[in-house]
Write a protein that holds these residues in place. Structure first.
Motif, PDB file in Angstrom:
ATOM      1  N   GLU A   1      16.110   8.336   2.742  1.00 40.33           N
ATOM      2  CA  GLU A   1      15.762   8.926   1.448  1.00 40.33           C
ATOM      3  C   GLU A   1      16.557   8.225   0.351  1.00 40.33           C
ATOM      4  O   GLU A   1      17.758   7.961   0.509  1.00 40.33           O
ATOM      5  CB  GLU A   1      16.077  10.417   1.454  1.00 40.33           C
ATOM      6  N   ALA A   2      15.888   7.923  -0.751  1.00 43.01           N
ATOM      7  CA  ALA A   2      16.512   7.255  -1.884  1.00 43.01           C
ATOM      8  C   ALA A   2      16.354   8.087  -3.147  1.00 43.01           C
ATOM      9  O   ALA A   2      15.442   8.922  -3.254  1.00 43.01           O
ATOM     10  CB  ALA A   2      15.889   5.878  -2.096  1.00 43.01           C
ATOM     11  N   ASP A   3      17.212   7.872  -4.109  1.00 39.46           N
ATOM     12  CA  ASP A   3      17.110   8.560  -5.408  1.00 39.46           C
ATOM     13  C   ASP A   3      16.167   7.837  -6.357  1.00 39.46           C
ATOM     14  O   ASP A   3      15.657   8.440  -7.304  1.00 39.46           O
ATOM     15  CB  ASP A   3      18.497   8.678  -6.054  1.00 39.46           C
ATOM     16  N   GLU A   4      15.945   6.549  -6.113  1.00 30.88           N
ATOM     17  CA  GLU A   4      15.070   5.739  -6.950  1.00 30.88           C
ATOM     18  C   GLU A   4      13.941   5.171  -6.081  1.00 30.88           C
ATOM     19  O   GLU A   4      14.074   5.073  -4.861  1.00 30.88           O
ATOM     20  CB  GLU A   4      15.859   4.584  -7.590  1.00 30.88           C
ATOM     21  N   PRO A   5      12.823   4.765  -6.690  1.00 27.35           N
ATOM     22  CA  PRO A   5      11.738   4.168  -5.900  1.00 27.35           C
ATOM     23  C   PRO A   5      12.204   2.928  -5.133  1.00 27.35           C
ATOM     24  O   PRO A   5      12.801   2.018  -5.704  1.00 27.35           O
ATOM     25  CB  PRO A   5      10.690   3.806  -6.962  1.00 27.35           C
ATOM     26  N   VAL A   6      11.938   2.931  -3.832  1.00 27.98           N
ATOM     27  CA  VAL A   6      12.364   1.838  -2.953  1.00 27.98           C
ATOM     28  C   VAL A   6      11.202   1.333  -2.093  1.00 27.98           C
ATOM     29  O   VAL A   6      11.071   0.139  -1.851  1.00 27.98           O
ATOM     30  CB  VAL A   6      13.526   2.296  -2.044  1.00 27.98           C
ATOM     31  N   PHE A   7      10.351   2.248  -1.645  1.00 28.94           N
ATOM     32  CA  PHE A   7       9.301   1.924  -0.686  1.00 28.94           C
ATOM     33  C   PHE A   7       7.934   1.857  -1.374  1.00 28.94           C
ATOM     34  O   PHE A   7       7.734   2.434  -2.446  1.00 28.94           O
ATOM     35  CB  PHE A   7       9.266   2.977   0.420  1.00 28.94           C
ATOM     36  N   ASP A   8       6.997   1.160  -0.742  1.00 33.78           N
ATOM     37  CA  ASP A   8       5.613   1.093  -1.207  1.00 33.78           C
ATOM     38  C   ASP A   8       4.794   2.072  -0.377  1.00 33.78           C
ATOM     39  O   ASP A   8       4.469   1.779   0.783  1.00 33.78           O
ATOM     40  CB  ASP A   8       5.075  -0.324  -1.055  1.00 33.78           C
ATOM     41  N   PRO A   9       4.442   3.235  -0.933  1.00 30.96           N
ATOM     42  CA  PRO A   9       3.731   4.236  -0.128  1.00 30.96           C
ATOM     43  C   PRO A   9       2.299   3.856   0.199  1.00 30.96           C
ATOM     44  O   PRO A   9       1.651   4.509   1.010  1.00 30.96           O
ATOM     45  CB  PRO A   9       3.779   5.487  -1.010  1.00 30.96           C
ATOM     46  N   GLY A  10       1.788   2.781  -0.395  1.00 28.03           N
ATOM     47  CA  GLY A  10       0.397   2.406  -0.188  1.00 28.03           C
ATOM     48  C   GLY A  10       0.154   1.584   1.059  1.00 28.03           C
ATOM     49  O   GLY A  10      -0.996   1.367   1.439  1.00 28.03           O
ATOM     50  N   ARG A  11       1.222   1.098   1.710  1.00 30.29           N
ATOM     51  CA  ARG A  11       1.013   0.272   2.891  1.00 30.29           C
ATOM     52  C   ARG A  11       2.131   0.485   3.893  1.00 30.29           C
ATOM     53  O   ARG A  11       3.283   0.695   3.529  1.00 30.29           O
ATOM     54  CB  ARG A  11       0.877  -1.196   2.518  1.00 30.29           C
ATOM     55  N   ALA A  12       1.757   0.424   5.146  1.00 31.02           N
ATOM     56  CA  ALA A  12       2.710   0.560   6.240  1.00 31.02           C
ATOM     57  C   ALA A  12       2.994  -0.809   6.837  1.00 31.02           C
ATOM     58  O   ALA A  12       2.170  -1.727   6.738  1.00 31.02           O
ATOM     59  CB  ALA A  12       2.154   1.491   7.314  1.00 31.02           C
ATOM     60  N   VAL A  13       4.141  -0.949   7.447  1.00 35.14           N
ATOM     61  CA  VAL A  13       4.453  -2.136   8.247  1.00 35.14           C
ATOM     62  C   VAL A  13       4.261  -1.740   9.700  1.00 35.14           C
ATOM     63  O   VAL A  13       5.014  -0.924  10.242  1.00 35.14           O
ATOM     64  CB  VAL A  13       5.884  -2.629   8.001  1.00 35.14           C
ATOM     65  N   LEU A  14       3.237  -2.284  10.315  1.00 37.13           N
ATOM     66  CA  LEU A  14       2.883  -1.915  11.686  1.00 37.13           C
ATOM     67  C   LEU A  14       3.822  -2.557  12.701  1.00 37.13           C
ATOM     68  O   LEU A  14       4.311  -1.897  13.627  1.00 37.13           O
ATOM     69  CB  LEU A  14       1.436  -2.335  11.966  1.00 37.13           C
TER      70      LEU A  14
ATOM     71  N   ASP B   1      -6.492  15.969   9.241  1.00 37.54           N
ATOM     72  CA  ASP B   1      -6.231  15.447   7.890  1.00 37.54           C
ATOM     73  C   ASP B   1      -5.269  16.310   7.073  1.00 37.54           C
ATOM     74  O   ASP B   1      -4.338  15.785   6.456  1.00 37.54           O
ATOM     75  CB  ASP B   1      -7.546  15.271   7.126  1.00 37.54           C
ATOM     76  N   PRO B   2      -5.439  17.650   7.045  1.00 40.00           N
ATOM     77  CA  PRO B   2      -4.512  18.451   6.231  1.00 40.00           C
ATOM     78  C   PRO B   2      -3.083  18.471   6.778  1.00 40.00           C
ATOM     79  O   PRO B   2      -2.162  18.878   6.057  1.00 40.00           O
ATOM     80  CB  PRO B   2      -5.121  19.865   6.294  1.00 40.00           C
ATOM     81  N   LEU B   3      -2.905  18.045   8.026  1.00 42.89           N
ATOM     82  CA  LEU B   3      -1.587  18.101   8.642  1.00 42.89           C
ATOM     83  C   LEU B   3      -0.785  16.822   8.452  1.00 42.89           C
ATOM     84  O   LEU B   3       0.428  16.808   8.693  1.00 42.89           O
ATOM     85  CB  LEU B   3      -1.714  18.360  10.150  1.00 42.89           C
ATOM     86  N   LEU B   4      -1.432  15.750   8.026  1.00 42.37           N
ATOM     87  CA  LEU B   4      -0.786  14.445   7.988  1.00 42.37           C
ATOM     88  C   LEU B   4       0.281  14.366   6.912  1.00 42.37           C
ATOM     89  O   LEU B   4       0.104  14.880   5.800  1.00 42.37           O
ATOM     90  CB  LEU B   4      -1.826  13.352   7.758  1.00 42.37           C
ATOM     91  N   SER B   5       1.366  13.679   7.238  1.00 44.78           N
ATOM     92  CA  SER B   5       2.390  13.392   6.230  1.00 44.78           C
ATOM     93  C   SER B   5       1.982  12.218   5.368  1.00 44.78           C
ATOM     94  O   SER B   5       2.342  12.150   4.186  1.00 44.78           O
ATOM     95  CB  SER B   5       3.726  13.074   6.914  1.00 44.78           C
ATOM     96  N   ALA B   6       1.253  11.269   5.938  1.00 45.66           N
ATOM     97  CA  ALA B   6       0.810  10.094   5.196  1.00 45.66           C
ATOM     98  C   ALA B   6      -0.260   9.381   6.004  1.00 45.66           C
ATOM     99  O   ALA B   6      -0.391   9.585   7.216  1.00 45.66           O
ATOM    100  CB  ALA B   6       1.985   9.147   4.932  1.00 45.66           C
ATOM    101  N   SER B   7      -1.043   8.534   5.328  1.00 43.79           N
ATOM    102  CA  SER B   7      -1.989   7.660   6.009  1.00 43.79           C
ATOM    103  C   SER B   7      -2.170   6.411   5.157  1.00 43.79           C
ATOM    104  O   SER B   7      -1.913   6.413   3.954  1.00 43.79           O
ATOM    105  CB  SER B   7      -3.335   8.368   6.245  1.00 43.79           C
ATOM    106  N   TRP B   8      -2.623   5.341   5.823  1.00 44.23           N
ATOM    107  CA  TRP B   8      -2.713   4.054   5.149  1.00 44.23           C
ATOM    108  C   TRP B   8      -3.995   3.347   5.547  1.00 44.23           C
ATOM    109  O   TRP B   8      -4.392   3.354   6.702  1.00 44.23           O
ATOM    110  CB  TRP B   8      -1.512   3.170   5.521  1.00 44.23           C
ATOM    111  N   ASP B   9      -4.639   2.696   4.542  1.00 47.98           N
ATOM    112  CA  ASP B   9      -5.829   1.890   4.783  1.00 47.98           C
ATOM    113  C   ASP B   9      -5.477   0.437   5.050  1.00 47.98           C
ATOM    114  O   ASP B   9      -6.352  -0.347   5.429  1.00 47.98           O
ATOM    115  CB  ASP B   9      -6.777   1.962   3.574  1.00 47.98           C
ATOM    116  N   GLU B  10      -4.220   0.060   4.827  1.00 46.57           N
ATOM    117  CA  GLU B  10      -3.755  -1.289   5.096  1.00 46.57           C
ATOM    118  C   GLU B  10      -2.412  -1.221   5.817  1.00 46.57           C
ATOM    119  O   GLU B  10      -1.635  -0.289   5.596  1.00 46.57           O
ATOM    120  CB  GLU B  10      -3.586  -2.098   3.807  1.00 46.57           C
TER     121      GLU B  10
END
Length: 387
Positions: free
Chosen positions: A168-181, A60-69
């Motif tokens: 990488e973007a300068d403005e918000p582009v992605f939704d960090p709450g969900r991944a596209v599997l 868990d402390p090593l993860l870059s990200a995780s998603w519940d959906e």
């Protein structure tokens, strides 16, 4: 001629599989004498692993990200998959290599930056020698994670091959709450299945990748063209984004058998030990299980022999699936869409992880196109009995 280093356990290769073993041994504290034999000391970022599992592990402390959906997308629509109690997770290599380096230090492990050429197992000890014949290590057990082909060629031999851009973007582009599997809106190859996916670390940084399950790799220009096309599908303006890193990979998808225990005291790990799932190319979770099995066995004074990465029935199911896709008996996009449509996401993901029960496997098989899959199973059975 110099004398070899005497240890209890030699790790041949120092990549992900060996790093997980070191981390597992480190969690149990000093015990076995360990040596790592690899001409390259792995550090920094050279790969990304995506996997599913339950929260609350040492990772868990090593993860870059995780998603519940996570989303599965086809040309006909988007399906949101609730993953709990599982979660989809991303681990970049640098923190795992750092954890392994710390464990290596705590274990007082010996690192030998030479290439292992000969691995001679006399049934009592394993002697590992350099290309010039110099003996490097004498070990009670050797864990070999170097890539190797199957013991014999498979009846079906595909590849999971991919290229990913870290954008990488300068403005918000992605939704960090969900991944596209899996996003199957990509143009499909004449023979195989393609999809894109998106793993956002933040609203301004994400891995966007193009993947194929097919018999042959593409050229670099073809991967880049596919990624540009997928970015356009996502509505991303590449002129306003920076490609910070590029990741490429080729992973075997084959029903050819790998030999996890080629001699009395040599054990193979990772893809060489059968940890790669034939139907998907996923490897990380099985490598982690192998590492935990080895650490527990050594702590209990038993031989470091991990359990088989996947049940035999799952390998048979994978062989049938690969055959059905390879022979064109099923449409790949429709097959995966139907699998997720007719099963809870957790069941599908646990099956791909090798942890479903026989009863759950029967439900999964019943949700696939029965006639073409029966034809594939019959063809697989005939191929197995032919000389």
């Amino acid at each position: 001629m110099s004398e070899p280093v005497d240890v209890d356990l030699a790790l041949i290769g120092g990549g992900g599989a060996a790093s997980l073993v070191l981390a597992a041994l480190g969690r149990r504290g000093p015990g076995a004498r360990v040596a790592i034999v690899d001409p390259v000391h792995k550090r920094g970022q050279d790969r990304t692993w995506a996997f599913w599992g339950t929260p609350g592990t040492f990772l868990d402390p090593l993860l870059s990200a995780s998603w519940d959906e996570a989303d599965v997308v086809t040309p006909t629509g988007r399906r949101a998959l609730p993953l709990r109690p599982l979660r989809y997770a991303m681990l970049r290599s640098a923190p795992l290599y750092d954890l392994a380096a710390q464990a290596e230090k705590e274990l007082s492990a010996v690192r030998i930056t030479e290439r292992a050429e000969q691995v001679a197992d006399d049934g009592e000890r394993v002697l590992i020698s350099a290309p010039d014949g110099t003996p490097l290590v004498r070990a009670a057990w050797a864990l070999d994670s170097r890539p190797r082909p199957p013991r014999r060629p498979g009846r079906t031999n595909w590849l999971q091959h991919f290229r990913g851009w870290w954008l990488e973007a300068d403005e918000p582009v992605f939704d960090p709450g969900r991944a596209v599997l899996m996003d199957f809106r990509t143009p499909q190859p004449a023979r195989g299945v393609s999809f894109g996916y998106v793993l956002p670390v933040s609203d301004r940084f994400a891995l966007v990748e193009y993947t194929e399950f097919s018999p042959a790799v593409l050229s670099g220009d073809e991967y880049d063209a596919a990624l540009r096309g997928y970015a356009a599908l996502l509505g991303l303006d590449l002129a306003a984004l920076r490609v910070r890193e590029v990741e490429d990979g080729v992973i075997p998808m084959t029903d050819g058998p790998f030999d996890p225990h080629p001699s009395p005291r040599v054990v193979r790990l990772g893809t060489a030990g059968g940890a790669t799932r034939p139907s998907t190319g996923f490897t990380f979770s099985a490598m982690a299980r192998q590492a935990d099995d080895i650490a527990r066995a050594l702590a209990a004074g038993r031989p470091p022999l991990p359990a088989p990465p996947y049940p035999a029935r799952h390998l048979w199911m994978d062989a049938v699936q690969l055959r059905a896709l390879d022979r064109g008996l099923v449409d790949g996009v429709a097959f995966f869409d139907r699998l997720f449509a007719r099963n809870p996401a957790e069941r599908v993901l646990r099956f791909l992880d090798g942890t479903t029960t026989p009863a759950e496997d029967l439900k999964l098989m019943a949700s696939t196109p029965l006639l073409p899959m029966t034809r594939a199973a019959f063809g697989d059975a005939l191929a197995r009995i032919r000389p």
